[in-house]
Motif scaffolding. Structure first.
Motif, mmCIF file in Angstrom:
data_model
loop_
_atom_site.group_PDB
_atom_site.id
_atom_site.type_symbol
_atom_site.label_atom_id
_atom_site.label_comp_id
_atom_site.label_asym_id
_atom_site.label_seq_id
_atom_site.Cartn_x
_atom_site.Cartn_y
_atom_site.Cartn_z
ATOM 1 N N GLU A 10 34.955 -33.654 59.670
ATOM 2 C CA GLU A 10 34.749 -32.259 60.229
ATOM 3 C C GLU A 10 35.165 -31.140 59.436
ATOM 4 O O GLU A 10 34.679 -30.105 59.138
ATOM 5 C CB GLU A 10 35.157 -32.219 61.657
ATOM 6 N N ALA A 11 36.354 -31.449 58.751
ATOM 7 C CA ALA A 11 37.420 -30.658 58.304
ATOM 8 C C ALA A 11 36.447 -30.147 56.758
ATOM 9 O O ALA A 11 36.498 -29.015 56.671
ATOM 10 C CB ALA A 11 38.566 -31.148 57.768
ATOM 11 N N SER A 12 36.014 -31.020 56.294
ATOM 12 C CA SER A 12 35.435 -30.972 55.135
ATOM 13 C C SER A 12 34.099 -30.097 55.183
ATOM 14 O O SER A 12 33.699 -29.117 54.490
ATOM 15 C CB SER A 12 34.904 -32.070 54.200
ATOM 16 N N GLU A 13 33.221 -30.560 56.217
ATOM 17 C CA GLU A 13 32.180 -29.699 56.676
ATOM 18 C C GLU A 13 32.268 -28.298 56.886
ATOM 19 O O GLU A 13 31.294 -27.440 56.604
ATOM 20 C CB GLU A 13 31.334 -30.605 57.730
ATOM 21 N N SER A 14 33.219 -28.266 57.680
ATOM 22 C CA SER A 14 33.778 -26.724 57.837
ATOM 23 C C SER A 14 33.770 -25.753 56.678
ATOM 24 O O SER A 14 33.730 -24.673 56.754
ATOM 25 C CB SER A 14 34.916 -26.619 58.690
ATOM 26 N N GLY A 15 34.129 -26.413 55.596
ATOM 27 C CA GLY A 15 34.578 -25.611 54.453
ATOM 28 C C GLY A 15 35.719 -24.845 54.521
ATOM 29 O O GLY A 15 36.140 -23.969 53.445
ATOM 30 N N ALA A 16 36.706 -25.239 55.407
ATOM 31 C CA ALA A 16 37.891 -24.393 55.603
ATOM 32 C C ALA A 16 38.973 -25.014 54.914
ATOM 33 O O ALA A 16 40.175 -24.518 54.537
ATOM 34 C CB ALA A 16 38.392 -24.050 57.105
ATOM 35 N N VAL A 17 38.555 -26.347 54.254
ATOM 36 C CA VAL A 17 39.786 -26.951 53.489
ATOM 37 C C VAL A 17 39.313 -27.304 51.867
ATOM 38 O O VAL A 17 38.101 -27.092 51.809
ATOM 39 C CB VAL A 17 39.867 -28.398 54.240
ATOM 40 N N ILE A 18 40.301 -27.663 51.116
ATOM 41 C CA ILE A 18 39.986 -28.227 49.944
ATOM 42 C C ILE A 18 40.261 -29.705 50.116
ATOM 43 O O ILE A 18 40.976 -30.106 50.518
ATOM 44 C CB ILE A 18 41.104 -27.565 48.916
ATOM 45 N N ASP A 19 39.117 -30.193 49.329
ATOM 46 C CA ASP A 19 39.076 -31.847 49.088
ATOM 47 C C ASP A 19 39.502 -32.155 47.761
ATOM 48 O O ASP A 19 38.432 -32.051 46.951
ATOM 49 C CB ASP A 19 37.964 -32.430 49.677
#
Lengths: 472, 472
Positions: free
Chosen positions: A337-346
């Motif tokens: 979810e976090a990655s898909e939200s675009g709000a975080v750096i992977d």
């Protein structure tokens, strides 16, 4: 429903034993740092000597931990060349420091993966934040922060950073239908081997090396001419590596004029400041990278001069879009979810490997433990020691400086000639009291004295000078 | 002649303070491993929550070390997902262990570079020797030893190992005049993302993914057909990645039949056994890689299942000649007598980076501390726990196993349908008591339960089963 036939798991070192041996090894390191000065700097074992101590097969049953510690002294130490020795004047430093080593310990103990933000948010966020701090500390373009268009990531080495830049530039060019076979990467003849290796690994068809001037800086007019010549021959110029502080002599390429050529010609400009980038903590050195805002990517190694133990290489991009576009692949088991939200750096999308340690902890701890002023004073102290040594060499008719010394590397020769220089290299190395590097420039031997080990004091440089004076 | 105007160097943490804080942090880790079971496995902080705790700028002056330790608990820990938690059933394990963490500490404290044999002979020789031990322990071809034609090297991750293999194969093919644009790399549709990423990074023009059979193994007859089809279309097949233990389901590609195709077609065969390679310590699993002697390169990660903390990826080549031919570049400052004699290994020529830590110390210590039998018993214990869980799922009409479970990964679904599976994934994750991975297979959701954390016991798997039973 417990299966009585389940095999037994192995015994681990107990918590008490881990504490006991851990305390002992902390003390072992503290003792080592205290006594390293008394050891010969360079190991002189013969090839195979260490292996001869090791049994031909792995042990079937576990050994007492005491044996491992004992072998550290009897088997390992004779084969160690002491990079933490205060008379280490050889390769650029690879400094360990108390806060850094303790952070490495904690990072290993936590044992988390920072490949995705979600696999340990602290690992990612501390990395982004501390690399944003460094943008300010080094006076790099504010747009390189992760909160803006660019961003920083920790790689293992400058070779990895440079390779990554080469791959992204190649990927961008390939989208325009250009074949890697026809792509050209440019660097000066004094460039670090990692540029040439990186270009080979990344599959560039051509590497054009540009001559340097008498100050060991790339001749930008020659770069300009080489680009034209290569285009006329049907090749496709793609990538330029400019160096601030070459490995051979700390030569400084003219960033602004190279950068302007890259902007006009639409080439990727990568700056390799692996060593000298650390000096940019101090405003008085920043004129050496005037024009840095023209770069597409930039690398420097806190594991060299900033007391963060290896590995810790910083890689900045001016625009993270092309980087992620090239390196992001999303299999189903990594979706979240976090990655898909675009709000975080992977960070897995910022380099070749997927897995990564909690890399930023030691950089964070070093900056906090020393403070920016502490780090600056380390740089200034080493540079002052280098200036002092350079003055002594310059005012002595037996020696010639062969290049400017803008940072803390001094390169010189014996005026008497190549043989005298080679004899001096060998005589000093044979003393066992210091380590330095014999190298070559323009086909003639020269001596590199790199001052940058964190424990190096005035008295160590004085002793080096006394040795040079005696043996020359 | 001492210059009185020399700036002051920074103050370092004193030896006494290093000992004091070092002991405290050893205890902090021991405490952490004792209490990790009580913590929620997965961090649930919101994006940005960790950064919000950090000051906008780096400190100008150094902070007391106590602050750093304090922030470990207050700032870092809320953002940690606990890979060392015994109810970690999510990604493949990344186990830390007492001997490994202590070796990492010592390696950081010694702070040596292993890039050349001469920069610390012990780092190179222990690495070669221990990787030769592993050739025997895993029953790999004896010719892969460094004392023979091949050799092993420690890379950072399987991604790096695979990328290196792709680059060397490309380099060999390019010597025959083949353009990377026309080169094809093959892998199954179930291959790890690092193969596709590695091929992109290495500049292969084409990646052909081969279908798998109902056991998630590559269909070698389809590989054969794809090679013919690609050749007919003017492409150049170069590289095949076969997997022993895919990430999705631990599927096992048929190594012998793929290897025979590669031999006939003169293609580079790389085996990715990142996870399952560790199981080859036990003879009863070796039939899964029957034909391994046909491989050109092989990678597995002791940092997954062998209790060596990340990073530690082993990379073997059957012939080290092409590897070194591709990756060796020798600038004047790296020239030295030992390298020129040809009697030593310089590991800088075995991977992309130049600099490297004393990487082998922790692998050496782990093997010695547990002994081969200890490591085998860990593997067998986890596999037995997985078999037990699989039996429970299999005999319960609410669940379907979706793939074989040759090692310690169990993949299943709810018979009721996709929605039930997705609900179960979320319900279990929401409990906070365990971590597992929701993934996909053939376009439908499935659940991956990976058993391999070193502290996992029967009771943790029993508790997982109770949770599944309750929430399904």
């Amino acid at each position: 429903m417990t299966d009585k036939n389940l095999p037994e798991p192995p015994e681990h070192l107990s918590s008490d034993d881990f504490r006991k041996h851990g305390h002992a090894l902390i003390d072992w390191i503290a003792d080592y740092w205290e006594r390293v000065e008394e050891l010969p700097v360079v190991s002189h074992v013969a090839p195979g000597a260490i292996r001869n101590h090791l049994p031909p097969n792995a042990p079937e049953t576990g050994e007492p931990f005491e044996n491992l510690i004992k072998d550290l002294d009897s088997v390992v130490m004779p084969g160690i060349t002491h990079w933490q020795h205060p008379s280490w004047f050889s390769f650029f430093p690879a400094n360990a420091s108390p806060p850094s080593v303790l952070a490495e310990l904690v990072s290993a103990g936590l044992g988390v993966q920072g490949m995705l933000w979600s696999t340990s948010p602290a690992a990612t966020e501390i990395e982004s934040h501390v690399l944003d701090w460094l943008v300010e500390l080094l006076d790099l373009p504010a747009s390189w922060k992760t909160t803006e268009q660019g961003g920083g990531v920790l790689q293992m080495s400058a070779s990895d950073s440079t390779h990554t830049a080469l791959v992204v530039a190649r990927h961008q060019a390939a989208k325009l239908g250009i074949s890697p076979d026809s792509m050209v990467a440019y660097a000066s003849t004094q460039t670090h081997s990692s540029i040439q290796k990186g270009a080979t690994v990344a599959g560039y068809g051509h590497i054009t090396l540009i001559d340097v001037d008498e100050e060991q800086a790339m001749r930008s007019q020659d770069l300009r001419a080489a680009i034209d010549r290569d285009r006329a021959n049907g090749l496709n110029p793609v990538f330029v590596a400019a160096t601030v502080g070459t490995t051979g002599t700390t030569g400084v390429d003219p960033i602004r004029s190279i950068g302007e050529i890259c902007r006009n010609e639409d080439l990727w400009l990568h700056i390799d400041a692996a060593y000298a980038g650390n000096a940019m903590l101090c405003p008085e050195f920043r004129h050496h990278q005037d024009g840095v805002e023209l770069a597409d990517s930039y690398t420097f190694n806190p594991h060299k001069w900033l007391m963060v133990n290896f590995d810790c290489s910083v890689f900045y991009v001016a625009d993270r879009g092309p980087l992620i576009d090239c390196l992001s692949i999303l299999p189903p088991y990594l979706k979240n979810e976090a990655s898909e939200s675009g709000a975080v750096i992977d960070y897995r999308d910022w380099h070749v490997p997927l897995g990564r340690r909690f890399r930023a902890l030691k950089l964070w701890w070093v900056i906090r433990s020393y403070g920016a002023e502490g780090l600056r004073s380390m740089i200034r102290y080493h540079v002052a020691l280098a200036e002092q040594l350079a003055s002594r060499l310059e005012s002595d008719p037996r020696f010639d400086l062969v290049a400017p010394h803008p940072f803390a590397l001094v390169c010189f020769r014996c005026t008497e000639g190549d043989e005298a220089t080679t004899r001096l290299i060998e005589a000093v190395n044979a003393s066992g009291e210091v380590a330095w590097t014999g190298s070559e420039l323009d086909g003639h031997p020269m001596i590199r004295v790199s001052i940058g080990q964190r424990a190096t004091e005035q008295r160590h440089v004085d002793a080096l000078w006394a040795l040079i004076d005696e043996l020359a």
